[in-house]
Each structure stands twice: as structure tokens, then as C-alpha cells.
Design an enzyme around this catalytic site. Structure first.
Site, mmCIF file in Angstrom:
data_model
loop_
_atom_site.group_PDB
_atom_site.id
_atom_site.type_symbol
_atom_site.label_atom_id
_atom_site.label_comp_id
_atom_site.label_asym_id
_atom_site.label_seq_id
_atom_site.Cartn_x
_atom_site.Cartn_y
_atom_site.Cartn_z
ATOM 1 N N TRP A 154 -40.418 47.864 88.633
ATOM 2 C CA TRP A 154 -39.941 48.998 87.782
ATOM 3 C C TRP A 154 -38.800 48.385 86.842
ATOM 4 O O TRP A 154 -37.817 47.425 87.082
ATOM 5 C CB TRP A 154 -39.066 50.030 88.631
ATOM 6 C CG TRP A 154 -38.336 51.066 87.714
ATOM 7 C CD1 TRP A 154 -38.910 52.236 87.103
ATOM 8 C CD2 TRP A 154 -36.888 50.922 87.612
ATOM 9 N NE1 TRP A 154 -37.815 52.593 86.526
ATOM 10 C CE2 TRP A 154 -36.621 51.993 86.690
ATOM 11 C CE3 TRP A 154 -35.688 50.348 87.852
ATOM 12 C CZ2 TRP A 154 -35.314 52.653 86.041
ATOM 13 C CZ3 TRP A 154 -34.585 50.592 87.154
ATOM 14 C CH2 TRP A 154 -34.324 51.576 86.504
ATOM 15 N N ARG A 203 -39.084 52.725 94.900
ATOM 16 C CA ARG A 203 -38.596 51.758 94.263
ATOM 17 C C ARG A 203 -38.911 50.956 92.859
ATOM 18 O O ARG A 203 -38.082 50.160 92.299
ATOM 19 C CB ARG A 203 -38.668 50.355 95.229
ATOM 20 C CG ARG A 203 -38.196 50.771 96.551
ATOM 21 C CD ARG A 203 -38.661 49.525 97.468
ATOM 22 N NE ARG A 203 -38.090 48.370 97.138
ATOM 23 C CZ ARG A 203 -36.596 48.107 97.482
ATOM 24 N NH1 ARG A 203 -36.003 48.741 98.573
ATOM 25 N NH2 ARG A 203 -36.060 46.764 97.206
ATOM 26 N N ASN A 232 -38.581 40.310 94.819
ATOM 27 C CA ASN A 232 -37.723 41.279 94.317
ATOM 28 C C ASN A 232 -36.414 40.768 93.936
ATOM 29 O O ASN A 232 -35.743 40.435 95.235
ATOM 30 C CB ASN A 232 -37.728 42.431 95.490
ATOM 31 C CG ASN A 232 -36.402 43.583 95.257
ATOM 32 O OD1 ASN A 232 -36.032 44.015 96.252
ATOM 33 N ND2 ASN A 232 -35.993 43.550 94.101
ATOM 34 N N GLY A 233 -35.542 40.640 93.150
ATOM 35 C CA GLY A 233 -34.469 39.839 93.101
ATOM 36 C C GLY A 233 -34.131 39.192 91.683
ATOM 37 O O GLY A 233 -34.745 39.639 90.607
ATOM 38 N N GLU A 259 -21.249 68.109 92.232
ATOM 39 C CA GLU A 259 -22.612 67.760 92.724
ATOM 40 C C GLU A 259 -23.618 68.515 92.392
ATOM 41 O O GLU A 259 -25.078 68.442 92.004
ATOM 42 C CB GLU A 259 -22.470 67.723 94.247
ATOM 43 C CG GLU A 259 -23.464 67.430 95.136
ATOM 44 C CD GLU A 259 -24.266 66.090 94.794
ATOM 45 O OE1 GLU A 259 -23.728 65.207 94.150
ATOM 46 O OE2 GLU A 259 -25.357 65.823 95.364
ATOM 47 N N LYS A 285 -26.893 67.274 90.273
ATOM 48 C CA LYS A 285 -28.172 67.632 91.091
ATOM 49 C C LYS A 285 -29.342 68.243 89.769
ATOM 50 O O LYS A 285 -30.162 67.970 89.581
ATOM 51 C CB LYS A 285 -28.551 68.533 92.067
ATOM 52 C CG LYS A 285 -27.968 68.084 93.408
ATOM 53 C CD LYS A 285 -28.734 66.937 94.306
ATOM 54 C CE LYS A 285 -28.504 65.637 93.646
ATOM 55 N NZ LYS A 285 -27.480 64.861 94.340
ATOM 56 N N LYS A 303 -33.641 54.800 93.149
ATOM 57 C CA LYS A 303 -33.044 55.171 94.478
ATOM 58 C C LYS A 303 -31.506 54.599 94.750
ATOM 59 O O LYS A 303 -30.625 55.001 95.082
ATOM 60 C CB LYS A 303 -33.798 55.248 95.595
ATOM 61 C CG LYS A 303 -33.545 55.722 96.823
ATOM 62 C CD LYS A 303 -33.259 57.146 96.938
ATOM 63 C CE LYS A 303 -32.688 57.751 97.997
ATOM 64 N NZ LYS A 303 -31.900 58.916 97.644
ATOM 65 N N CYS A 333 -37.766 46.679 92.623
ATOM 66 C CA CYS A 333 -39.136 46.318 92.979
ATOM 67 C C CYS A 333 -39.405 46.495 94.634
ATOM 68 O O CYS A 333 -38.439 46.676 95.503
ATOM 69 C CB CYS A 333 -39.721 45.002 92.973
ATOM 70 S SG CYS A 333 -39.329 44.480 91.231
ATOM 71 N N GLU A 371 -29.890 65.560 87.050
ATOM 72 C CA GLU A 371 -30.777 64.528 87.535
ATOM 73 C C GLU A 371 -32.454 64.840 87.752
ATOM 74 O O GLU A 371 -33.072 64.130 87.150
ATOM 75 C CB GLU A 371 -30.514 64.212 88.993
ATOM 76 C CG GLU A 371 -29.363 63.260 89.150
ATOM 77 C CD GLU A 371 -29.069 62.886 90.616
ATOM 78 O OE1 GLU A 371 -29.334 61.654 90.668
ATOM 79 O OE2 GLU A 371 -29.021 63.779 91.536
ATOM 80 N N HIS A 413 -9.184 76.252 79.779
ATOM 81 C CA HIS A 413 -8.600 74.939 78.966
ATOM 82 C C HIS A 413 -9.646 74.299 77.997
ATOM 83 O O HIS A 413 -9.500 73.050 77.437
ATOM 84 C CB HIS A 413 -8.077 73.933 80.010
ATOM 85 C CG HIS A 413 -6.821 74.606 80.483
ATOM 86 N ND1 HIS A 413 -5.637 74.891 80.145
ATOM 87 C CD2 HIS A 413 -6.882 74.873 82.048
ATOM 88 C CE1 HIS A 413 -4.829 75.344 81.132
ATOM 89 N NE2 HIS A 413 -5.487 75.409 82.036
HETATM 90 C C1 F6R Z 1 -27.428 61.243 92.998
HETATM 91 C C2 F6R Z 1 -27.620 59.984 93.643
HETATM 92 C C3 F6R Z 1 -26.631 58.798 93.061
HETATM 93 C C4 F6R Z 1 -26.200 58.000 93.886
HETATM 94 C C5 F6R Z 1 -25.559 56.780 93.756
HETATM 95 C C6 F6R Z 1 -24.779 55.926 94.911
HETATM 96 O O1 F6R Z 1 -28.551 62.294 93.580
HETATM 97 O O2 F6R Z 1 -28.382 59.746 94.308
HETATM 98 O O3 F6R Z 1 -25.596 59.356 92.247
HETATM 99 O O4 F6R Z 1 -25.437 58.714 94.894
HETATM 100 O O5 F6R Z 1 -26.205 55.980 92.913
HETATM 101 O O6 F6R Z 1 -25.787 55.772 95.547
HETATM 102 P P1 F6R Z 1 -25.432 55.260 97.185
HETATM 103 O O7 F6R Z 1 -24.819 56.527 97.872
HETATM 104 O O8 F6R Z 1 -26.748 54.771 97.844
HETATM 105 O O9 F6R Z 1 -24.492 54.208 97.290
#
Ligand code: F6R
Length: 645
Positions: free
Chosen positions: A110, A63, A136-137, A517, A521, A640, A38, A524, A540
Site C-alpha cells: 500500500w 495492511r 515491509n519497512g 469518537e 467513526k 490500520k 505492507c 472515517e 459559541h
Molecule cells: C480510528 C483509528 C485511529 C487509531 C489511531 C491510533 O478508528 O483507528 O484513529 O485509533 O491511528 O492507533 P493505535 O491505537 O493503534 O495507536
């Protein structure tokens, strides 16, 4: 060049919301809990506040975006307006700007499991609509409190734990709002960032925090609370960071921070020197694209003043003594997701150059593994947000063994930076797009600096090698600029292949994590299935997947050990009709002969090729997602930062 001296605080949190209703209680028994992230914002002002709430929430939408609500305190009445949907949709129905008030609260929510109803949207109130609360919590003892309050005759109109707080304050209210809040919170177990208004106190806004982010903004004839700094940065850059179990009592001209126990606290007001604009899209279609393009300056900022006199020095927050670094015989990284990929790159750099054995652990696994740790092990947590629950738990686990802990983090004052013994900040500035981009490359930059420092302390490299490393990284910001100029070629690939359902990413050495990575990307933001592998592992198993509809992305910069082997892998894919997109070093004559598309990155030290090679892969993921019309900055099912375990 942008310079961010202070970074986003306490960016975001997801919290388990337990017990939203009876059915939800049943869920808990089966370990299925509702999850919420939130955002909250609150203001008390000499002027009308509706625009400030709307602007604040529009910056907090990353958020949570399944329901929104606001409370306007006007003429001794709390006027609450809320609805299910994104801010834009709800605002179309409600038109928040038409409401007036000199104090107000805003909330965006959310959740992943049910409960997305107008009744459950915040703000919530007590029985008589005289107290309004955004939260939020997670209130862990909500169930006991609810029973107790129900017996006293309190009537509940939502299924949330948040509403309990409004009733608990009501129950404790004997004339003094501040006392009632602190008495109520002394009964509450769990995490909260709260904003509270009282119909009978038109000049008052109270905020409180425990384990969820909340900052205070000191304005001109107005004061704010918010989940993060950018949401109020258009109105003030004077920020107070609240600690856990602290409350702030605000009128338009005064602020007072006290403990939940009502002891007065002296707090520093920080002047934030990044602009509100930095937290907005700045003309780019999406935050993700803006943040990809910010990487040259983010890396330059991360290096700034840390490379001096042929060496590396970090700020005082680093706090890990050189003697200790000399004595360690092992490093363990704990991290999740993209930050975990950065840790894998760190493993390669540190083992190769500083010659210290490194292990890279998923934070979520590490904490339950009863790790074997001793005083010569340094545990390093990597996290953009500093609020990831699994990473926090792993750090706490490590600390039980009395080892030194260091965090690499982007968010000043976040939980991880407070728990660890030392901190190195990545200076990426606010990262709003859910998919991590500039946070990742700045993490790589910090890991590279740390490698130089360790190599110097342990004398594993001579002066010339250290100088070459420093010269190498100094070139990166400018070189990244030229990588960004490859965008046209990358867009062409996206246009040709965006409808493909799968793809494979292959790399070796320091570029194996880049393959992981790059694939992450793509998954995601575009929801296209992608897998990353060490290139030699293809034979393999994954080779069975290759046919003429399979794009294979090779990260194949020139290096002395594996380049030729990767060329062999490219041949293998070509022989099976796969589509080859290759990232190669400028001047490479071999790869363009074999690949369908070659994207060039400039020449630099092999270790640094990872920092250059990831950028085309971020752009590829971005353009494919854009072609597919995805919600790039807020991909489905993602938040996020993930503060649930
Ligand atoms: C991918 C992404 C997530 C974060 C993961 C860790 O684009 O953003 O995989 O990297 O949730 O988040 P942090 O770095 O904030 O601990």
C-alpha cells in the site's frame, strides 16, 4: 465466551519508503515521502504452498491493497507473479493457485505517493533472478548502497529500496545463504521485515526483522513467516515472536533463530489459543460490524480475573509498584486518534474518582513540546496496535526524563509494550476493521479498572463506592448486548439520513470524548463530515450551522450535573429545525418528547455510560457507510496502524 490469552502480535506498520527513484529523492528533500504499509507471508513445506500464500495474503490485505505478488520456488527456479490492484483482482488475472512450489513468498503493498506499478510490486530479485525478497519497512541508507552496488555492476529493475537487499545479498553470497543474509543486513540501516528465498536452496526460507513486525509459525512438516498471527493461524498456532535484529532460518522441519550477528538465540514457542475463525468475518458482512458485535465478549475478557476480592489486580506485565502509584502527583496520557479519545475518557474517570491531575496529549505534539516531567509523573501510552509511530516517539521522549511509563495496548509483544515499563493488555482480540471499535471500548474498560486501582491505593473512595464501581462494570457486557438490540432503530436513522453531508455530535463530561469518537467513526467509514463538541460549546459557534438538514446527535444519558443543560441544548437545536438523534438512559421521559429519534442505553453509573453510548454511534456510522456503499473495512486513505510520523 471467547477468551484470548495471547493477542495479535505486531499487527501492522506503515513505513516511509524513501528514495524509490530520482523524483522520489527530490520529494524527500521537500519532506514528502512515499508511504507504505505492507503485509508479508512466507512458507517452506512438504506440500504445495500456493493456497497457503493466497490465504495468508487475504488475511493481510488490511495492511496494503494496491499491489500484490508471490514467488514460487519450484525445481530450482523462482517463479514471480505480481500485479497492481487488490488481491482479488490480481488473482483473477494471474490465478495464483495454478502455480506450484514447495517454498514461496507473498506480499501485499500500500502506498500513498506514486510508485504503484507492477515493477515496484514485490517480490524483488537480484541480477540473475536467483534471490527473491519481500519487504515491509524502509531502508534508510538505500541510496549509498545503491550507488555502491551500481558501481559493481548490479542492474536494478524497480524503483524500490527493497531491491537493494536482493542485490546486497547477491553481492555477499559466497556459498552460504545464511551468511550472505547476515552480512548484507549488517550493512542495512532502517526498518525491515523480510522474507528471502534462494533458487539454489530449494529447502530454505529466511526471515529477518528490525522495527517491522515478523512472526514465525512452526507447522507440521512446514514452517512459516508472516506479518501477523491470523494470516497463518489456519495452519499453525505455534508462534515465535522475533525481536529486532533477529533472523530465522527455516526448512520444512527445522527452525533456527539467530541474531544478525549470527549468534544463536533461544526462543519460546507460544501456543495461541484463539481460533483462525476469530480472525475472519464469522458471517458478518464486514469486520467492523463483527467487531462491534464482539464488544460484550471483548469487555468480559478484558475484565476476566482482574476483578477479585473487591479489588482490581493486573497480571505481572503491569510491573508498576503500588508504592509508586501512591506517590505520583500527575498522569500524562499520550495517544492518537481513537486511543486519544479513550485517554480523554480516562482523564475524566481518574480526576473525578482517583483525584490525580491528568493531562491528555496528542502523541505527535507531546514529543516536540519539551515536556516538563519529573519522577512523580506517570506517562501512559494508549494504542491498539502498539506500533503507532507518534505514540512510540512520545513514549521514548518521556523515557528520556526517567519517568515511569505504562502502556495500554491490544497487541502482545508490539513495540509500545516493549518500550514501556509496564503494560495492561486490552483483550479485544484481533481487530481487523480499520476503524477502531472493540479496541476503544476495551481501552475504556481498562481505564476504568485502572481508576478503581488508583482510587483504592490512594483511598479516595470508600469500600462501598469501590464495590459499586465493580458491580457497575460487571453489568456492562450484558447491558451492551441490549444496546446492540437497538440496531433496528439505528438502521432506521441511517436510512433516513445517510445522504446528509454534515452532522454534529454533542456530549458533556465523560461523554464529550464519545461525541468526538462518534464523529470520527462517521468521518472515517462514510466520508461524511462530522464534528464533535462539548454540548455547551454549541452556542459559541457551531449553532450557526444548524438548519433543517443538519442531524445533531446528542449523547445525553442521565447525570446529576449536566443532564438538564443538555436538554436545553436539545431545545436550541429543535428551535432551529435541526434533526435530533439522542442517546438517552432507559426510562427517560423527557428526551423522546423532544428528539426525532431516541436510542436507549441501560442505566448504570454515569462514568460507565460512555462505554454503552459509543456502541449506537459505531453502528450509526457503520450503517450510513454501508448505505453509501463505502469500503468499510478499508476506508480510503487510511491504514490500520500509522507508523509514519
Ligand atoms: C480510528 C483509528 C485511529 C487509531 C489511531 C491510533 O478508528 O483507528 O484513529 O485509533 O491511528 O492507533 P493505535 O491505537 O493503534 O495507536
Amino acid at each position: 465466551m471467547l477468551y484470548y490469552s495471547i493477542h495479535l502480535t505486531n499487527i501492522s506498520k506503515v513505513h516511509r519508503k524513501v528514495g524509490m527513484a530520482h523524483w522520489c529523492t527530490v520529494f524527500i528533500k521537500f519532506n514528502k515521502v512515499a508511504i507504505q504499509v505492507c503485509g508479508i507471508v512466507g512458507v517452506v513445506s512438504g506440500k504445495n504452498i500456493s493456497e497457503k500464500l493466497l490465504n495468508g495474503l487475504s488475511n493481510l490485505e488490511y495492511r496494503g491493497y494496491d499491489s500484490v505478488g508471490m514467488c514460487f520456488l519450484n525445481n530450482g527456479q523462482l517463479n514471480i507473479k505480481k500485479g497492481v490492484g487488490r488481491l482479488e483482482e490480481v488473482n483473477k488475472r494471474i490465478n495464483f493457485l495454478k502455480f506450484k512450489g514447495n517454498a514461496g513468498l507473498g506480499h501485499c503493498r500500500w502506498s500513498t505517493h506514486g510508485g504503484v506499478t507492477e515493477k515496484n510490486a514485490h517480490p524483488h530479485t537480484d541480477c540473475n533472478n536467483r534471490i527473491s525478497v519481500v519487504h515491509n519497512g524502509i531502508i534508510e541508507n538505500y541510496s549509498e548502497l545503491k550507488d555502491e552496488l551500481a558501481k559493481k555492476g548490479h542492474k536494478f529493475s524497480s524503483q524500490t529500496d527493497t531491491e537493494i537487499i536482493a542485490h546486497l545479498i547477491e553481492d555477499n553470497l559466497k556459498g552460504n545463504a545464511e551468511e550472505a543474509v547476515s552480512a548484507a543486513l549488517s550493512r542495512v540501516e532502517g526498518s525491515y521485515a523480510l522474507g528471502i528465498l534462494f533458487a539454489d536452496e530449494p529447502e530454505l526460507l529466511i526471515g529477518a526483522k528490525n522495527e517491522s513486525p515478523l512472526i514465525v509459525g512452526i507447522g507440521n512438516n512446514e514452517n512459516f513467516i508472516a506479518s501477523d498471527v491470523p494470516s497463518i493461524l489456519s495452519y499453525t498456532n505455534k508462534i515465535i515472536y522475533l525481536e529486532d535484529k533477529e533472523m530465522v532460518v527455516l526448512t520444512k522441519n527445522r527452525h533456527k533463530v539467530i541474531g544478525i550477528d549470527r549468534k544463536e538465540k533461544k526462543k519460546k514457542i507460544h501456543a495461541i489459543n484463539w481460533s483462525a475463525e476469530a480472525a475472519k468475518k464469522g458471517g458478518y458482512k464486514h469486520f467492523m460490524l463483527k467487531e462491534i458485535y464482539e464488544q460484550p465478549s471483548a469487555i468480559a475478557d478484558t475484565l476476566n480475573e482482574r476483578l477479585r476480592n473487591g479489588s482490581v489486580s493486573f497480571e505481572k506485565e503491569f510491573r508498576i509498584p503500588g508504592d509508586y502509584l501512591k506517590s505520583i502527583n500527575r498522569i500524562i496520557f499520550v495517544a492518537c486518534g481513537t486511543s486519544w479519545h479513550a485517554a480523554l475518557t480516562g482523564e475524566f474517570m481518574i480526576e473525578e474518582l482517583a483525584r490525580i491531575p491528568v493531562e491528555v496529549e496528542y502523541a505527535s505534539e507531546f514529543r516536540y513540546r519539551h515536556p516538563i516531567l519529573d519522577k512523580k509523573t506517570l506517562v501512559i501510552a494508549i494504542s491498539q496496535s502498539g506500533e503507532t509511530a507518534d505514540t512510540i516517539a512520545a513514549l521514548k521522549e518521556a523515557k528520556k526524563y526517567g519517568v515511569q511509563t505504562l502502556s495500554i495496548c491490544n497487541v502482545m509483544g508490539s513495540s509500545i509494550t516493549r518500550i514501556s515499563d509496564g503494560v495492561i493488555y486490552t483483550r479485544a482480540g484481533p481487530e481487523i476493521g480499520v476503524a477502531s471499535t472493540k479496541a476503544f471500548t476495551t481501552q475504556l474498560a481498562v481505564l476504568y479498572l485502572l481508576t478503581i486501582l488508583l482510587s483504592k491505593i490512594r483511598k479516595t473512595l470508600n469500600e462501598k463506592q469501590v464495590r459499586d464501581m465493580i458491580n457497575g462494570i460487571r453489568k456492562v457486557p450484558l447491558q451492551l448486548q441490549s444496546v446492540l438490540e437497538e440496531d433496528k432503530e439505528i438502521l432506521k436513522c441511517a436510512e433516513l439520513y445517510y445522504s446528509k453531508l454534515n452532522s454534529i455530535y454533542l456530549g458533556r463530561g465523560v461523554n464529550f470524548p464519545i461525541a468526538l469518537e462518534g464523529a470520527l467513526k462517521l468521518k472515517e467509514v462514510s466520508y461524511v463530515h462530522a464534528e464533535g463538541y462539548p454540548a455547551a460549546e454549541m452556542k459559541h459557534g457551531p449553532i450557526a450551522l444548524i438548519d433543517k438538514s443538519m442531524p445533531v446527535v446528542f449523547i445525553a444519558p442521565h447525570d446529576v450535573y449536566t443532564y438538564k443543560k443538555v436538554l436545553g441544548n436539545i431545545e436550541e437545536v429543535k428551535a432551529r429545525g435541526g434533526i435530533i438523534i439522542a442517546i438517552a438512559t432507559e426510562g427517560d421521559k423527557e428526551i423522546p418528547k423532544k428528539a426525532d429519534h431516541t436510542i436507549f442505553i441501560p442505566k448504570n453509573l454515569y462514568t460507565l455510560s460512555s462505554m454503552l453510548a459509543i456502541v449506537p454511534l459505531q453502528l450509526l456510522a457503520y450503517h450510513i457507510a454501508d448505505k453509501l456503499g463505502r469500503d468499510i473495512d478499508k476506508p480510503r486513505n487510511l491504514a490500520k496502524s500509522v507508523v509514519v510520523e
